[in-house]
Design a protein around this motif. Structure first.
Motif, PDB file in Angstrom:
ATOM      1  N   LEU A  34       0.814  -1.215   0.000  1.00  0.00           N
ATOM      2  CA  LEU A  34       0.000   0.000   0.000  1.00  0.00           C
ATOM      3  C   LEU A  34       0.849   1.268   0.000  1.00  0.00           C
ATOM      4  O   LEU A  34       0.306   2.381   0.026  1.00  0.00           O
ATOM      5  CB  LEU A  34      -0.935   0.015   1.215  1.00  0.00           C
ATOM      6  CG  LEU A  34      -1.938  -1.131   1.344  1.00  0.00           C
ATOM      7  CD1 LEU A  34      -2.895  -0.879   2.499  1.00  0.00           C
ATOM      8  CD2 LEU A  34      -2.713  -1.340   0.058  1.00  0.00           C
ATOM      9  N   GLY A  35       2.168   1.106  -0.017  1.00  0.00           N
ATOM     10  CA  GLY A  35       3.054   2.261  -0.069  1.00  0.00           C
ATOM     11  C   GLY A  35       3.195   2.990   1.247  1.00  0.00           C
ATOM     12  O   GLY A  35       3.617   4.156   1.273  1.00  0.00           O
ATOM     13  N   LEU A  36       2.891   2.322   2.360  1.00  0.00           N
ATOM     14  CA  LEU A  36       2.981   2.969   3.679  1.00  0.00           C
ATOM     15  C   LEU A  36       4.387   2.896   4.257  1.00  0.00           C
ATOM     16  O   LEU A  36       4.769   3.737   5.071  1.00  0.00           O
ATOM     17  CB  LEU A  36       1.991   2.318   4.649  1.00  0.00           C
ATOM     18  CG  LEU A  36       0.516   2.457   4.286  1.00  0.00           C
ATOM     19  CD1 LEU A  36      -0.345   1.614   5.219  1.00  0.00           C
ATOM     20  CD2 LEU A  36       0.083   3.925   4.356  1.00  0.00           C
ATOM     21  N   VAL A  37       5.141   1.885   3.870  1.00  0.00           N
ATOM     22  CA  VAL A  37       6.526   1.726   4.317  1.00  0.00           C
ATOM     23  C   VAL A  37       7.372   1.306   3.130  1.00  0.00           C
ATOM     24  O   VAL A  37       6.873   0.715   2.166  1.00  0.00           O
ATOM     25  CB  VAL A  37       6.643   0.673   5.451  1.00  0.00           C
ATOM     26  CG1 VAL A  37       5.963   1.137   6.722  1.00  0.00           C
ATOM     27  CG2 VAL A  37       6.080  -0.671   5.005  1.00  0.00           C
ATOM     28  N   ALA A  38       8.658   1.601   3.214  1.00  0.00           N
ATOM     29  CA  ALA A  38       9.570   1.206   2.143  1.00  0.00           C
ATOM     30  C   ALA A  38       9.800  -0.301   2.197  1.00  0.00           C
ATOM     31  O   ALA A  38       9.670  -0.918   3.263  1.00  0.00           O
ATOM     32  CB  ALA A  38      10.901   1.946   2.305  1.00  0.00           C
TER      33      ALA A  38
ATOM     34  N   THR B  19      -3.932   1.650  -2.721  1.00  0.00           N
ATOM     35  CA  THR B  19      -3.297   2.743  -1.992  1.00  0.00           C
ATOM     36  C   THR B  19      -3.871   2.796  -0.583  1.00  0.00           C
ATOM     37  O   THR B  19      -4.823   2.077  -0.252  1.00  0.00           O
ATOM     38  CB  THR B  19      -3.544   4.093  -2.682  1.00  0.00           C
ATOM     39  OG1 THR B  19      -4.933   4.430  -2.555  1.00  0.00           O
ATOM     40  CG2 THR B  19      -3.167   4.034  -4.153  1.00  0.00           C
ATOM     41  N   GLN B  20      -3.307   3.685   0.236  1.00  0.00           N
ATOM     42  CA  GLN B  20      -3.780   3.784   1.611  1.00  0.00           C
ATOM     43  C   GLN B  20      -5.235   4.239   1.703  1.00  0.00           C
ATOM     44  O   GLN B  20      -5.871   4.091   2.739  1.00  0.00           O
ATOM     45  CB  GLN B  20      -2.873   4.701   2.423  1.00  0.00           C
ATOM     46  CG  GLN B  20      -2.910   6.160   2.004  1.00  0.00           C
ATOM     47  CD  GLN B  20      -3.687   7.025   2.977  1.00  0.00           C
ATOM     48  OE1 GLN B  20      -3.846   6.678   4.141  1.00  0.00           O
ATOM     49  NE2 GLN B  20      -4.167   8.160   2.501  1.00  0.00           N
ATOM     50  N   ALA B  21      -5.800   4.718   0.608  1.00  0.00           N
ATOM     51  CA  ALA B  21      -7.202   5.141   0.625  1.00  0.00           C
ATOM     52  C   ALA B  21      -8.141   3.982   0.947  1.00  0.00           C
ATOM     53  O   ALA B  21      -9.224   4.191   1.503  1.00  0.00           O
ATOM     54  CB  ALA B  21      -7.573   5.760  -0.720  1.00  0.00           C
ATOM     55  N   VAL B  22      -7.729   2.743   0.620  1.00  0.00           N
ATOM     56  CA  VAL B  22      -8.606   1.597   0.879  1.00  0.00           C
ATOM     57  C   VAL B  22      -8.744   1.324   2.375  1.00  0.00           C
ATOM     58  O   VAL B  22      -9.637   0.571   2.792  1.00  0.00           O
ATOM     59  CB  VAL B  22      -8.106   0.321   0.164  1.00  0.00           C
ATOM     60  CG1 VAL B  22      -8.000   0.539  -1.329  1.00  0.00           C
ATOM     61  CG2 VAL B  22      -6.790  -0.176   0.743  1.00  0.00           C
ATOM     62  N   LEU B  23      -7.877   1.929   3.188  1.00  0.00           N
ATOM     63  CA  LEU B  23      -7.945   1.687   4.628  1.00  0.00           C
ATOM     64  C   LEU B  23      -9.168   2.327   5.248  1.00  0.00           C
ATOM     65  O   LEU B  23      -9.675   1.842   6.268  1.00  0.00           O
ATOM     66  CB  LEU B  23      -6.671   2.198   5.308  1.00  0.00           C
ATOM     67  CG  LEU B  23      -5.374   1.542   4.830  1.00  0.00           C
ATOM     68  CD1 LEU B  23      -4.175   2.184   5.514  1.00  0.00           C
ATOM     69  CD2 LEU B  23      -5.406   0.045   5.086  1.00  0.00           C
ATOM     70  N   ASN B  24      -9.618   3.461   4.713  1.00  0.00           N
ATOM     71  CA  ASN B  24     -10.905   4.036   5.123  1.00  0.00           C
ATOM     72  C   ASN B  24     -10.986   4.182   6.643  1.00  0.00           C
ATOM     73  O   ASN B  24     -12.030   3.941   7.254  1.00  0.00           O
ATOM     74  CB  ASN B  24     -12.028   3.116   4.614  1.00  0.00           C
ATOM     75  CG  ASN B  24     -13.396   3.757   4.677  1.00  0.00           C
ATOM     76  OD1 ASN B  24     -13.541   4.958   4.448  1.00  0.00           O
ATOM     77  ND2 ASN B  24     -14.403   2.970   4.998  1.00  0.00           N
ATOM     78  N   ASN B  25      -9.865   4.582   7.279  1.00  0.00           N
ATOM     79  CA  ASN B  25      -9.782   4.480   8.737  1.00  0.00           C
ATOM     80  C   ASN B  25      -9.725   5.813   9.487  1.00  0.00           C
ATOM     81  O   ASN B  25      -9.419   5.835  10.681  1.00  0.00           O
ATOM     82  CB  ASN B  25      -8.582   3.606   9.131  1.00  0.00           C
ATOM     83  CG  ASN B  25      -7.252   4.208   8.701  1.00  0.00           C
ATOM     84  OD1 ASN B  25      -7.170   5.362   8.279  1.00  0.00           O
ATOM     85  ND2 ASN B  25      -6.194   3.416   8.806  1.00  0.00           N
TER      86      ASN B  25
END
Length: 281
Positions: A208-212, A231-237
């Motif tokens: 998801l591109g949150l960490v390398a 992408t992190q958008a799917v986390l919906n958090n």
């Protein structure tokens, strides 16, 4: 006016399992247990109901959850009849256990925890209808039973938290944490990824591109490709990109808990109460 905790109407699923790269990260299973304990303790204090899919082995994560709930009820003097944890056992899991042992566990946790014993379609079975399987449980049985349970878990949750998770020697179609994450993403539930403890959660955070990408050589798992392109958008958090990146890499559980609660309150608090409940950003 009766006071209700901010998350008293919400159920939060916890997806947790050991990961083989924890030792390389300088961590142990106790670090993972401590992390789960702190997350669960704060969620209980906020009134949330905890949902978990596991077995009933000694020193397992299910036992830890039951201990935390029992302690919470004693300390908080909870007397409103709410059951603070629901544990779901997939068909292949409980079919290998003696029904008498299951009855004892169910009786010992009466009033504290819900125990759900599912059939191969994810339907509830009463403890009176449990029996030990007389034939070999196949890989197909495991896959079908675990997938059915994970769909039931998703329906029982409003949000989910991921920690650790093995990516080899697992039962089912894919690593359990990956399948539960995909179920939550499909249901558009808030999803929180603690990748600092390695394992499957870390791999998902990378996709998801949150960490390398990690320098540690990790095992490949085929279903990882299902997260590619997300992408992190799917986390919906309720957390922004920077907050999700911090959550995905931190090993400081206090920091992780603060971010999880912030996201949950942003998602679920009464709009008129959010500013007070959240405090400074």
């Amino acid at each position: 006016m009766t006071y209700r905790e901010p998350l008293s109407q919400k159920a939060v699923g916890i997806s947790i399992a050991e990961s083989k790269d924890m030792e390389v990260l300088g961590l142990s299973e106790e670090h993972l247990r401590d992390a789960m304990a702190e997350v669960a303790r704060h969620l209980l204090a906020m009134g949330a109901r905890l949902v978990y899919g596991g077995d009933l082995r000694q020193r397992g994560f299910t036992e830890l959850l039951f201990e935390l709930v029992a302690r919470h009820h004693r300390d908080a003097d909870v007397g409103d009849g709410r059951l603070s944890v629901a544990n779901y056992l997939a068909w292949p899991v409980h079919r290998t256990m003696q029904p008498e042992a299951i009855q004892i566990v169910a009786e010992n946790h009466k009033g504290l925890a819900e125990l759900h014993f599912l059939d191969d379609q994810g339907r509830d079975l009463s403890t009176e209808h449990l029996e030990v399987v007389s034939s070999l449980i196949t890989d197909e049985d495991w896959s079908a039973g675990l997938t059915a349970m994970r769909h039931v878990l998703t329906g029982a949750c409003h949000a989910r938290i991921l920690l650790g998770g093995r990516v080899t020697e697992f039962k089912g179609r894919m690593p359990g944490i990956a399948e539960e994450a995909l179920c939550s993403i499909t249901a558009k539930q808030p999803l929180f990824i603690l990748g600092g403890f390695g394992g499957c959660a870390r791999d998902i955070a990378e996709e998801l591109g949150l960490v390398a990408p990690h320098q540690i050589q990790t095992a490949a798992w085929a279903e990882r490709a299902q997260f590619s392109g997300m992408t992190q958008a799917v986390l919906n958090n309720g957390l922004n990109k920077s907050e999700n990146e911090t959550l995905a890499r931190t090993v400081h559980i206090d920091e992780a808990v603060a971010l999880i609660l912030r996201g949950l309150l942003r998602c679920f608090s009464d709009p008129d109460e959010k500013s007070t409940a959240l405090g400074p950003a």
